[in-house]
Scaffold this motif. Structure first.
Motif, PDB file in Angstrom:
ATOM      1  N   UNK A 496       1.146  -1.271  -0.034  1.00 41.77           N
ATOM      2  CA  UNK A 496       0.087   0.097   0.074  1.00 41.77           C
ATOM      3  C   UNK A 496       0.973   1.298   0.121  1.00 41.77           C
ATOM      4  N   UNK A 497       1.880   1.395   0.994  1.00 43.66           N
ATOM      5  CA  UNK A 497       2.815   2.381   0.863  1.00 43.66           C
ATOM      6  C   UNK A 497       3.479   2.468  -0.297  1.00 43.66           C
ATOM      7  N   UNK A 498       3.917   1.549  -1.169  1.00 45.22           N
ATOM      8  CA  UNK A 498       4.475   1.466  -2.398  1.00 45.22           C
ATOM      9  C   UNK A 498       3.516   2.181  -3.463  1.00 45.22           C
ATOM     10  N   UNK A 499       2.449   1.763  -3.451  1.00 48.12           N
ATOM     11  CA  UNK A 499       1.337   2.462  -3.995  1.00 48.12           C
ATOM     12  C   UNK A 499       0.951   3.907  -4.083  1.00 48.12           C
ATOM     13  N   UNK A 500       0.815   4.280  -2.714  1.00 49.02           N
ATOM     14  CA  UNK A 500       0.443   5.533  -2.468  1.00 49.02           C
ATOM     15  C   UNK A 500       1.692   6.410  -2.858  1.00 49.02           C
ATOM     16  N   UNK A 501       3.027   5.839  -2.544  1.00 52.10           N
ATOM     17  CA  UNK A 501       4.321   6.718  -2.837  1.00 52.10           C
ATOM     18  C   UNK A 501       4.167   7.067  -4.461  1.00 52.10           C
ATOM     19  N   UNK A 502       3.921   5.949  -5.078  1.00 53.42           N
ATOM     20  CA  UNK A 502       4.193   6.149  -6.826  1.00 53.42           C
ATOM     21  C   UNK A 502       3.144   7.013  -7.210  1.00 53.42           C
ATOM     22  N   UNK A 503       1.824   6.788  -6.739  1.00 57.51           N
ATOM     23  CA  UNK A 503       0.875   7.907  -7.143  1.00 57.51           C
ATOM     24  C   UNK A 503       1.008   9.248  -6.783  1.00 57.51           C
ATOM     25  N   UNK A 504       1.469   9.593  -5.435  1.00 56.22           N
ATOM     26  CA  UNK A 504       1.853  10.681  -4.957  1.00 56.22           C
ATOM     27  C   UNK A 504       3.077  11.261  -5.842  1.00 56.22           C
ATOM     28  N   UNK A 505       4.137  10.416  -6.277  1.00 60.71           N
ATOM     29  CA  UNK A 505       5.198  10.943  -7.089  1.00 60.71           C
ATOM     30  C   UNK A 505       4.740  11.316  -8.398  1.00 60.71           C
ATOM     31  N   UNK A 518      -7.349  13.911  -5.885  1.00 56.55           N
ATOM     32  CA  UNK A 518      -6.703  12.764  -5.984  1.00 56.55           C
ATOM     33  C   UNK A 518      -5.708  12.389  -5.029  1.00 56.55           C
ATOM     34  N   UNK A 519      -5.065  13.747  -5.060  1.00 63.52           N
ATOM     35  CA  UNK A 519      -3.703  13.733  -3.867  1.00 63.52           C
ATOM     36  C   UNK A 519      -4.403  13.531  -2.602  1.00 63.52           C
ATOM     37  N   UNK A 520      -5.533  14.190  -2.237  1.00 67.30           N
ATOM     38  CA  UNK A 520      -6.306  14.109  -0.880  1.00 67.30           C
ATOM     39  C   UNK A 520      -6.669  12.666  -0.520  1.00 67.30           C
ATOM     40  N   UNK A 521      -7.179  11.858  -1.657  1.00 65.36           N
ATOM     41  CA  UNK A 521      -7.597  10.559  -1.402  1.00 65.36           C
ATOM     42  C   UNK A 521      -6.499   9.757  -1.301  1.00 65.36           C
ATOM     43  N   UNK A 525      -5.638   7.497   2.201  1.00 67.30           N
ATOM     44  CA  UNK A 525      -5.292   6.275   2.113  1.00 67.30           C
ATOM     45  C   UNK A 525      -4.096   5.979   3.243  1.00 67.30           C
ATOM     46  N   UNK A 526      -3.286   6.988   3.379  1.00 62.23           N
ATOM     47  CA  UNK A 526      -2.305   7.171   4.230  1.00 62.23           C
ATOM     48  C   UNK A 526      -2.815   6.602   5.631  1.00 62.23           C
ATOM     49  N   UNK A 527      -3.959   7.468   5.958  1.00 57.74           N
ATOM     50  CA  UNK A 527      -4.418   7.240   7.040  1.00 57.74           C
ATOM     51  C   UNK A 527      -5.015   5.800   7.440  1.00 57.74           C
ATOM     52  N   UNK A 528      -5.382   5.253   6.375  1.00 60.51           N
ATOM     53  CA  UNK A 528      -5.933   3.848   6.263  1.00 60.51           C
ATOM     54  C   UNK A 528      -4.934   2.915   6.708  1.00 60.51           C
TER      55      UNK A 528
END
Length: 677
Positions: A496-505, A518-521, A525-528
């Motif tokens: 999950x962290x990898x997916x969030x990091x790739x999307x935020x990047x 989308x960034x807010x989403x 997700x980081x909170x989840x």
């Protein structure tokens, strides 16, 4: 290439490498015992280079279980030396560092110093400050054991590093110290190296008369080498290099006729046949001196011939120097077209070779002939010059700081050693007192204790057995918990962290409103993820992952997130004949983790354009997951067993499922997991 005012460094490099590597680093192994035959010098010298490395690998491997004696340490050093000659710096470093550890274990000062020296050589071309540090450490040991030849060698090595870092003042100081230690030395080649480098250093400091003196001393060293029956080709080549250095000084002083007189006799057929690169250098230097002396006859043909020779040999840096001088010659002949064309080629070559000095020289000449781009070349010259000055300013005192910090650490270690000595004495005295008290108490109650020894032994055995059984149970429970936590962190949180990091990047560089949403989403997700980490740390409750989520939606969102961060097209197909609510959570969580891990591996390694994820109900109780990509594939028999595939197999086996992995290089990969639900 010319030994001109600013264009002679490559030949110095050539000479220094020849001197440092093949002559001044000579190691003589004098121990003769049962290990002496471990290195067969005669055989080693006969075999080709590829077999030499295998021979050395075998030697180093055979030394691993040998007793740490002087011969074993010598063999490690010999291997490090030969690896260095074969240009395998990594293995040279390993063997030298192993020799250092073994030598320190036995307090073998001479081999500690030699190991440090060899390690410094390994850093010489990559990290000059590290090379300087190790040479300094070796120097300190050689000073303690009064090995003045090696001490002089270390000062030379430090000077060599300083010279090629542009620190000429400190270079001169180190060479002066080295020559002082070597004044009674029989190592004539090292003396020749020191005198040559001193001459080049003084030239950089514009002390031409003193530089000439040291180059003439180097010629005297060559005469001694010739008397000592040193290899004639070697002496001849050194002589040519020294003459070139001296003629370079004549040119700098404007005495071009002397330079011409000295260079002409060197142009022999033998030199052209056996040493074409030297021939091209002498020919180019002679042409340059004649040009400066305004003797233009045959100068162009001489430059062109030397350029043709180095081009055919593949010496591109030499060709660059010759093009600079040829462009300068055309400039003296007022042939602006040829001069501009030749100097542009030289400028492009200097940029490619990252030779800033010659880039500056070329820019200076281009500003004289290219009136249209004069301002551009002038600005480039200023920018590069400022950059060089900035770098030199930052590194000017780097090596002095290394010396200072080393001395400072040594002084601190001396103070700590003294304090530790007093603490040791005090501790020993206290130990003696306590020991005396304990012995007295022991003797006083000895008879009483002996009566209970037998009973205590029996009790101890029983307690030990109980403790062992209990410890085994604890260890098994710990291992099970560790594996469980590892799988949860790797398959869940990390992916999950990898997916969030790739999307935020991916969205980091965009500021439109849609991207912000989308960034807010993903922040949500980081909170989840935070909540999931908290859940894992409390009780590893897998069911919490699915408490408030429709499982099919979770899988769809997972595939959708992969499409958003990757050029790979991900497709998701699910059999609609069954209801996910009827499937136990243990199967759903493992399905999710397996898909998540497989997609992460595809993203990292597969380079696929298309990925299909299918979930099918084969029978009413048989659920099949298929993950198929058209990526690069891999050889199942030789691939390393990474944690990703291991986790997929573990999860499948834990639920008594079956897994099949089919992959070939170039033909993609297919993973099929089947569960009886």
């Amino acid at each position: 290439m010319r030994f001109g005012p600013k264009i002679y460094i490559p030949i110095i490099v050539l000479l220094s490498v020849i001197l440092l590597v093949f002559y001044n680093r000579g190691i003589h192994f004098k121990n003769r015992n049962k290990y002496q035959n471990a290195f067969d010098t005669e055989y080693f010298n006969r075999i080709p280079g590829t077999q030499k490395e295998k021979y050395l690998d075998s030697l180093v491997s055979s030394l691993k279980n040998q007793k740490n004696d002087s011969v074993v340490r010598n063999l490690y050093l010999r291997a490090g030396e030969e690896y260095y000659y074969l240009n395998n710096i990594a293995k040279s470093y390993f063997s030298s560092f192993t020799a250092l550890k073994l030598s320190r274990a036995e307090n073998d000062s001479s081999r500690i110093a030699k190991s440090l020296y060899f390690i410094g050589d390994c850093y010489e071309n990559s990290q000059k400050d590290s090379a300087y540090y190790y040479y300094l450490q070796a120097q300190k040991i050689y000073l303690k054991i009064h090995d003045y030849n090696k001490l002089g060698q270390m000062h030379f090595n430090k000077a060599y590093v300083l010279f090629y870092d542009g620190n000429y003042v400190e270079c001169e100081v180190e060479l002066s110290k080295g020559l002082e230690y070597l004044k009674t030395s029989n190592n004539i080649k090292l003396l020749y190296s020191c005198n040559t480098l001193m001459g080049n250093c003084l030239e950089k400091l514009f002390m031409y008369d003193q530089a000439l003196k040291y180059h003439q001393l180097a010629l005297r060293n060559l005469r001694v080498m010739k008397k000592n029956n040193t290899d004639s080709d070697e002496v001849n080549n050194f002589n040519i290099s020294s003459v070139i250095n001296i003629c370079n000084l004549y040119d700098l002083k404007g005495d071009y006729s002397k330079s011409i007189k000295e260079l002409k006799p060197l142009l022999t057929k033998d030199l052209r046949k056996n040493w074409p690169r030297f021939y091209a250098i002498v020919l180019s230097n002679l042409a340059y001196s004649k040009m400066k002396n305004k003797e233009y006859k045959n100068v162009e043909s001489m430059f062109l011939e030397s350029l043709k020779i180095v081009d055919s040999l593949g010496y591109y840096s030499d060709a660059m120097y010759k093009k600079i001088h040829l462009g300068e010659f055309y400039l003296t002949q007022k042939d602006s077209v040829k001069s501009l064309s030749t100097l542009k080629d030289a400028y492009a070559a200097s940029i490619k070779l990252k030779n800033t000095n010659e880039t500056l020289n070329t820019l200076k000449l281009l500003t004289r002939i290219d009136s249209k781009k004069r301002l551009f070349y002038a600005n480039r010259y200023i920018a590069i010059s400022d950059s060089i000055n900035s770098i030199q300013s930052r590194t000017k005192n780097k090596y002095a700081r290394i010396e200072y910090e080393t001395v400072k650490v040594e002084d601190e270690n001396k103070v700590l050693t003294k304090k530790n000595f007093y603490i040791l004495i005090f501790s020993f005295a206290l130990f003696l007192i306590l020991s005396a008290i304990l012995v007295t108490i022991y003797l006083k109650y000895k008879n009483k204790e002996l009566r209970f020894v037998k009973q205590q032994q029996s009790d101890s055995d029983e307690i030990y057995q109980l403790l062992s059984e209990q410890q085994n149970k604890i260890n098994a429970a710990k291992e099970e918990e560790k594996n469980k936590i590892a799988r949860e962190l790797h398959d869940g949180v990390m992916n999950k962290v990898y997916g969030v990091r790739m999307n935020l990047g991916f969205f980091n560089s965009k500021t439109d409103e849609k991207t912000i949403e989308k960034r807010k989403q993903y922040i949500f997700e980081l909170q989840n993820i935070e909540n999931e980490i908290r859940s894992i740390s409390h009780d590893l409750n897998q069911d919490s992952f699915l408490e408030s989520n429709d499982f099919n939606t979770l899988l769809s969102n997972l595939i959708k997130s992969q499409n958003e961060i990757s050029k790979t097209n991900f497709y998701y197909f699910v059999d609609e004949r069954f209801d996910w609510e009827q499937v136990e959570n243990i199967y759903k969580i493992n399905f999710y983790r397996i898909i998540q891990e497989a997609l992460l591996n595809i993203q990292k390694y597969a380079n696929a354009s298309k990925v299909e994820v299918k979930i099918e109900l084969i029978d009413k109780d048989l659920l099949q997951l298929s993950i198929i990509d058209d990526g690069v594939g891999f050889d199942i028999n030789t691939a390393k067993k990474g944690i990703g595939l291991s986790n997929i197999r573990e999860r499948t086996n834990s639920l008594k499922g079956q897994i099949e992995i089919d992959s070939k290089i170039g033909s993609g990969t297919e993973i099929i997991v089947t569960f009886n639900i």
